[in-house]
Scaffold this active site. Structure first.
Site, short mmCIF file in Angstrom:
data_model
loop_
_atom_site.label_atom_id
_atom_site.label_comp_id
_atom_site.label_asym_id
_atom_site.label_seq_id
_atom_site.Cartn_x
_atom_site.Cartn_y
_atom_site.Cartn_z
N ALA A 13 0.81 -1.23 0.00
CA ALA A 13 0.00 0.00 0.00
C ALA A 13 0.84 1.28 0.00
O ALA A 13 0.70 2.13 -0.89
CB ALA A 13 -0.94 -0.02 1.20
N SER A 41 0.83 -4.64 -4.17
CA SER A 41 -0.52 -4.07 -4.00
C SER A 41 -1.55 -5.13 -3.63
O SER A 41 -2.59 -5.26 -4.27
CB SER A 41 -0.96 -3.36 -5.30
N CYS A 45 -6.02 -6.91 4.28
CA CYS A 45 -7.33 -6.73 4.92
C CYS A 45 -8.31 -7.83 4.50
O CYS A 45 -9.25 -8.16 5.22
CB CYS A 45 -7.93 -5.38 4.55
N ASP A 285 2.73 1.48 7.54
CA ASP A 285 2.81 0.92 8.90
C ASP A 285 4.17 1.13 9.55
O ASP A 285 4.31 0.96 10.76
CB ASP A 285 2.53 -0.59 8.86
N TYR A 428 -32.56 10.73 6.22
CA TYR A 428 -33.50 9.78 6.84
C TYR A 428 -34.35 9.13 5.77
O TYR A 428 -34.89 9.80 4.88
CB TYR A 428 -34.42 10.49 7.84
N ARG A 444 -27.70 15.27 20.42
CA ARG A 444 -28.68 16.16 21.05
C ARG A 444 -28.69 15.98 22.57
O ARG A 444 -28.79 16.94 23.33
CB ARG A 444 -30.08 15.87 20.49
#
Ligand code: FAD
Length: 452
Positions: A13, A41, A45, A285, A428, A444
């Site tokens: 990476a 490459s 993961c 890393d 929503y 909230r």
């Protein structure tokens, strides 16, 4: 005038992002990559999902082969291990004796899996999870298990790699015990959120053995791993899988005399340039980065950062200004149907950073309660007392829960307060959330409390 050469050590990476970006910006650059393995490459993961038969083949995990990179003008030397770097002569010597000169050097040697000095840890049947070859070894070990009884696996470590491996080993039919030294899995969650993860794993039928120190890996007559003994018990195993964490692989850089930071990673500035040698860069890393909120040094071994840092380094080397803006520690994983996300500071980190803060946990559902597939979700916010500024967020819940952590990460990155987040125009529709999503409700709750 001879062409400037960028020499890259490490072909995954960090290294290939830098190589590709530099070459894209400056087509006249001579870009050479040394990679000790045979792949470039590749997606570490994806290893758990390949082991779990959710991904078809090893090839599916390779985003770009060495040959594809070569076709784009990058000279990739696979099977070529960089053995030493002479920073004065600007020369790298490979294990086979070849030497490679450079104008700019990019070190992207990745991470080094933690392997504590436990007796038996190097025996056959103890399997790491780091490179694609590890995935192939684990698959072969599962395929070789006797068919007349259920196989057993012990996973050492309760971080995200341990959890992902535990899930897929169970999916492949093995009985799974997870052994960890911490009181709960997923150490960068607060305890109340980690408990939800622990409960879900036990509900899946996994053994979760917390607060245990591994004393030894037990061996059979042939010297193969057959179990794990801790300070509290013994667990039988046909295979032992390691998920004990990842440190920076900076030994080559350190031996060369490059500056190393307090986290053990290569010390770079925001342009990914070594602080001690100006024509040397590092990404991925193997580097030390910094926390976006606190400015403190950090080492976070994730592909998201490796790709971005490589791109920054490649840009700067090719003459285009760029900066890496640090990390929040945003991470996402799942075990079974439970999705787990975290970002920013957890309680312990907020304490360590000296914040006066409050925490709030709000529970809800992932979809409108009446809509099929609505699952429970819990959101925890860590906010600065007084200002209401968001410092951290954790999300644990059923399908659809996890990616909500990105809303929290964005808000924290933008230094928003809980009140600003609660007023934001969030989407929503019943299949995706209740009218007020649990993230907005949590924000909230905090802002109301802050207003007294
Ligand atoms: C099982 C697993 C799951 C993961 N899941 C995720 C995830 O979901 N999300 C996420 O963001 N990250 C995830 N990661 C982390 C991610 O894979 C890494 O952060 C990323 O691969 C780091 O890239 P890198 O280029 O820095 O290092 P690496 O991928 O480690 O690549 C370093 C390369 O350098 C080569 N090299 C090392 N030393 C030398 C040398 N001396 N000479 C020549 N070549 C050398 C190595 O062979 C290797 O190819 C996962 C990792 C694992 C192991």
């Amino acid at each position: 005038m001879s062409r400037q050469r960028l020499l890259v050590i490490g072909g995954d990476a960090g290294g290939m992002s830098a190589a590709a970006q530099a070459r894209r910006i400056d087509g006249s650059l001579d870009v050479v990559v040394l990679e000790q393995g045979e792949d470039t490459s590749f997606s570490a993961c994806g290893i758990p999902y390949w082991v779990g038969d959710l991904v078809g083949s090893r090839e599916d995990l390779v985003a770009r082969t060495p040959e594809e990179h070569r076709r784009r003008g990058i000279a990739v030397h696979t099977g070529t291990r960089a053995e030493s770097v002479d920073l004065d002569a600007c020369r790298v010597t490979a294990a086979d004796g070849r030497t490679f000169d450079y104008d700019h050097l990019l070190i992207a040697t990745g991470g080094r899996p933690s392997r504590p000095p436990i007796e038996g840890l190097n025996a056959p049947g103890v399997l790491g999870v780091h490179r694609l070859d590890d995935g192939a070894r684990i698959r072969a070990a599962i395929d070789a298990l006797p068919r007349d009884r259920q196989g057993k696996a012990v996973v050492l470590g309760g971080g995200y790699i341990g959890l992902e491996m535990a899930e897929v080993l169970q999916r492949r039919g093995l009985a799974v015990d997870v052994v960890l030294a911490d009181p709960l899995p997923m150490g960068l969650l607060d305890a109340d959120m980690g408990e939800r993860v622990c409960e879900a794993m036990r509900a899946m039928g996994m053994g979760v053995h917390t607060d245990q120190a591994v004393r030894e890996v037990l061996l059979d007559r042939d010297g193969r791993a057959c179990g794990v003994r801790t300070d509290q018990g013994t667990y039988d195993a046909d295979l032992v899988v390691l998920g004990l964490g990842m440190g920076p692989e900076a030994r080559l850089a350190e031996a060369a005399g490059l500056g190393i930071g307090v986290t053990g990673g290569i010390d770079v500035d925001a342009t990914m340039r070594s602080r001690t040698h100006e024509n040397v860069f590092a990404a991925g890393d193997c580097v030390q980065t910094y926390h976006h909120l606190t400015g403190e040094p950090a080492h976070v071994a994730l592909g998201t950062h490796a790709n971005k840092q490589g791109r920054v380094a490649g840009s700067v080397i090719a003459g285009r200004p760029a900066r890496f803006a640090g990390v929040l520690g945003t991470a996402l994983t799942k075990v079974g149907d439970l999705e787990i996300g975290r970002t920013g500071l957890c309680t312990t980190q907020a304490e360590q950073a000296g914040f006066d803060f409050r925490t709030d946990v709000v529970e809800g559902t992932t979809r409108a309660g009446y809509y099929p597939g609505a699952e429970d979700i819990a959101v925890k916010l860590v906010t600065e007392a007084g200002s209401g500024r968001l410092l951290g967020g954790q999300v644990v819940g059923g399908a659809g829960a996890g990616k909500r952590v990105d809303v929290l990460a964005t808000a924290i990155w933008g230094r928003m307060t809980a009140e600003e987040l609660s007023e934001s125009d969030l989407s929503y529709a019943p299949p995706f959330s209740p009218t007020y999503d649990v993230v907005a409700v949590a924000a909230r709750v905090v802002s109301r409390a802050e207003r007294g």
